[in-house]
Design an enzyme around this catalytic site. Sequence first.
Site, PDB file in Angstrom:
ATOM      1  N   ASP A 153       0.799  -1.237  -0.148  1.00 20.68           N
ATOM      2  CA  ASP A 153       0.011   0.034   0.098  1.00 20.68           C
ATOM      3  C   ASP A 153       1.002   1.187  -0.138  1.00 20.68           C
ATOM      4  O   ASP A 153       0.416   2.324   0.720  1.00 20.68           O
ATOM      5  CB  ASP A 153      -0.847   0.109   1.237  1.00 20.68           C
ATOM      6  CG  ASP A 153      -1.984  -1.147   1.266  1.00 20.68           C
ATOM      7  OD1 ASP A 153      -1.907  -2.056   0.203  1.00 20.68           O
ATOM      8  OD2 ASP A 153      -2.525  -1.310   2.124  1.00 20.68           O
ATOM      9  N   HIS A 207     -10.731   6.871   1.367  1.00 20.21           N
ATOM     10  CA  HIS A 207      -9.306   6.991   0.958  1.00 20.21           C
ATOM     11  C   HIS A 207      -9.138   5.828   0.077  1.00 20.21           C
ATOM     12  O   HIS A 207      -9.805   4.850  -0.200  1.00 20.21           O
ATOM     13  CB  HIS A 207      -8.238   6.509   2.295  1.00 20.21           C
ATOM     14  CG  HIS A 207      -8.547   5.334   2.831  1.00 20.21           C
ATOM     15  ND1 HIS A 207      -9.558   4.927   3.868  1.00 20.21           N
ATOM     16  CD2 HIS A 207      -8.137   3.905   2.750  1.00 20.21           C
ATOM     17  CE1 HIS A 207      -9.521   3.590   4.106  1.00 20.21           C
ATOM     18  NE2 HIS A 207      -8.595   3.201   3.361  1.00 20.21           N
ATOM     19  N   ASP A 248      -4.517  -0.783  -1.862  1.00 22.30           N
ATOM     20  CA  ASP A 248      -5.674  -0.664  -1.182  1.00 22.30           C
ATOM     21  C   ASP A 248      -6.768  -0.079  -1.932  1.00 22.30           C
ATOM     22  O   ASP A 248      -6.417   1.042  -2.963  1.00 22.30           O
ATOM     23  CB  ASP A 248      -5.319   0.263   0.158  1.00 22.30           C
ATOM     24  CG  ASP A 248      -6.452  -0.028   1.269  1.00 22.30           C
ATOM     25  OD1 ASP A 248      -6.724  -1.104   1.643  1.00 22.30           O
ATOM     26  OD2 ASP A 248      -6.849   0.891   1.742  1.00 22.30           O
ATOM     27  N   HIS A 283     -17.372   2.907   0.488  1.00 23.10           N
ATOM     28  CA  HIS A 283     -17.127   1.577   1.410  1.00 23.10           C
ATOM     29  C   HIS A 283     -17.433   1.634   2.829  1.00 23.10           C
ATOM     30  O   HIS A 283     -17.306   2.621   3.478  1.00 23.10           O
ATOM     31  CB  HIS A 283     -15.482   1.556   1.033  1.00 23.10           C
ATOM     32  CG  HIS A 283     -15.074   0.025   1.604  1.00 23.10           C
ATOM     33  ND1 HIS A 283     -14.472  -0.075   2.526  1.00 23.10           N
ATOM     34  CD2 HIS A 283     -15.199  -1.321   1.010  1.00 23.10           C
ATOM     35  CE1 HIS A 283     -14.072  -1.425   2.978  1.00 23.10           C
ATOM     36  NE2 HIS A 283     -14.329  -1.951   1.813  1.00 23.10           N
ATOM     37  N   HIS A 335     -10.713   0.476  -2.518  1.00 21.27           N
ATOM     38  CA  HIS A 335     -11.861   0.787  -2.140  1.00 21.27           C
ATOM     39  C   HIS A 335     -13.017   1.401  -2.898  1.00 21.27           C
ATOM     40  O   HIS A 335     -12.706   2.246  -3.763  1.00 21.27           O
ATOM     41  CB  HIS A 335     -12.279   1.331  -0.916  1.00 21.27           C
ATOM     42  CG  HIS A 335     -11.241   0.907   0.282  1.00 21.27           C
ATOM     43  ND1 HIS A 335     -11.333  -0.266   0.777  1.00 21.27           N
ATOM     44  CD2 HIS A 335     -10.334   1.729   1.158  1.00 21.27           C
ATOM     45  CE1 HIS A 335     -10.294  -0.433   1.607  1.00 21.27           C
ATOM     46  NE2 HIS A 335      -9.899   0.823   1.785  1.00 21.27           N
ATOM     47  N   CYS A 337      -1.954  -2.699   7.661  1.00 29.03           N
ATOM     48  CA  CYS A 337      -2.015  -3.672   6.564  1.00 29.03           C
ATOM     49  C   CYS A 337      -0.470  -4.364   6.834  1.00 29.03           C
ATOM     50  O   CYS A 337      -0.540  -5.457   6.340  1.00 29.03           O
ATOM     51  CB  CYS A 337      -1.994  -2.953   5.399  1.00 29.03           C
ATOM     52  SG  CYS A 337      -3.790  -2.614   4.838  1.00 29.03           S
ATOM     53  N   LYS A 388      -6.995  -4.930  -2.853  1.00 24.10           N
ATOM     54  CA  LYS A 388      -7.736  -5.731  -1.797  1.00 24.10           C
ATOM     55  C   LYS A 388      -8.647  -4.634  -1.047  1.00 24.10           C
ATOM     56  O   LYS A 388      -8.578  -3.027  -1.375  1.00 24.10           O
ATOM     57  CB  LYS A 388      -6.807  -6.107  -0.667  1.00 24.10           C
ATOM     58  CG  LYS A 388      -5.880  -4.953  -0.273  1.00 24.10           C
ATOM     59  CD  LYS A 388      -4.967  -5.593   1.001  1.00 24.10           C
ATOM     60  CE  LYS A 388      -3.981  -4.474   1.443  1.00 24.10           C
ATOM     61  NZ  LYS A 388      -4.606  -3.290   1.973  1.00 24.10           N
TER      62      LYS A 388
HETATM   63  C1  VGL Z   1      -4.759   0.622   5.827  1.00 24.57           C
HETATM   64  C2  VGL Z   1      -6.345   1.710   7.313  1.00 24.57           C
HETATM   65  C3  VGL Z   1      -7.191   1.288   6.010  1.00 24.57           C
HETATM   66  C4  VGL Z   1      -3.129   0.015   5.655  1.00 24.57           C
HETATM   67  C5  VGL Z   1      -5.353   0.495   4.771  1.00 24.57           C
HETATM   68  O1  VGL Z   1      -2.805   0.230   4.407  1.00 24.57           O
HETATM   69  O2  VGL Z   1      -2.453   0.116   6.499  1.00 24.57           O
HETATM   70  N1  VGL Z   1      -4.879   1.182   6.976  1.00 24.57           N
HETATM   71  N2  VGL Z   1      -6.861   0.947   5.008  1.00 24.57           N
HETATM   72 ZN    ZN Z   2      -8.178   0.940   3.362  1.00 22.53          ZN
END
Ligand code: VGL
Ligand code: ZN
Length: 198
Positions: free
Chosen positions: A9, A82, A47, A53, A49, A152, A107
């Site tokens: 990410d 985000h 990430d 979401h 979404h 993550c 994901k």
């Molecule tokens: C993440 C919060 C929400 C991450 C992703 O990549 O750590 N954290 N979505």
């Molecule tokens: Zn996220």
Amino acid sequence: MHQALVVIDVQNDFCPGGALAVAGGDEVVPLINDLAKDFEHLILTQDWHPAGHSSFASSHKGRKPFETITMHYGEQTLWPDHCIQGSEGANFHPGLDVTKAELILRKGFRPGIDSYSFFFENDRKTPTGLAGYLRECDMHDITLVGLATDYCVAYSALDAARVGFKVTVRLDCCRAIDLGGSLERMLGEMRDAGVRLV
Ligand code: VGL
Ligand code: ZN
């Protein structure tokens, strides 16, 4: 047995100026580019979404970012909107060298469930398919870097250790959100699970 570097990410929304900025998130970019030269296999996660979401506070009336709610699969932290599919925030940091990446795993695309881990969604049951890919290609030794250390990266490392992978987290190439002591807690959990922290 082959070694793989999995970059988690490293997207604009997790870097300074992004919607869910991680302090120093952009600092890992040159370090990861350098580290990737030592690996035969490079895999990225993203990430990803849909708008609206269920992990977004804006999808729950009266809720604010960083509050926790109970979903059908358990506790869920609510985040600012985000990494919306196709948005600039969801793009990889422009400095990240993605050329060599053989696979990009997206994901968090199911509207009703979040996915911190690259192996299982937050119900800890729905697979993403990445474990199968790595096993089939005989990559049982994986090194994790990216954002965020305590979400993550940590959830991915814990799942990978649990299902039998040899897991290393390069902490110098990760940055944390650190929400209510989450960094210390997740470092402890990773250590206890046998994740190599370097
Ligand atoms: C993440 C919060 C929400 C991450 C992703 O990549 O750590 N954290 N979505
Ligand atoms: Zn996220």
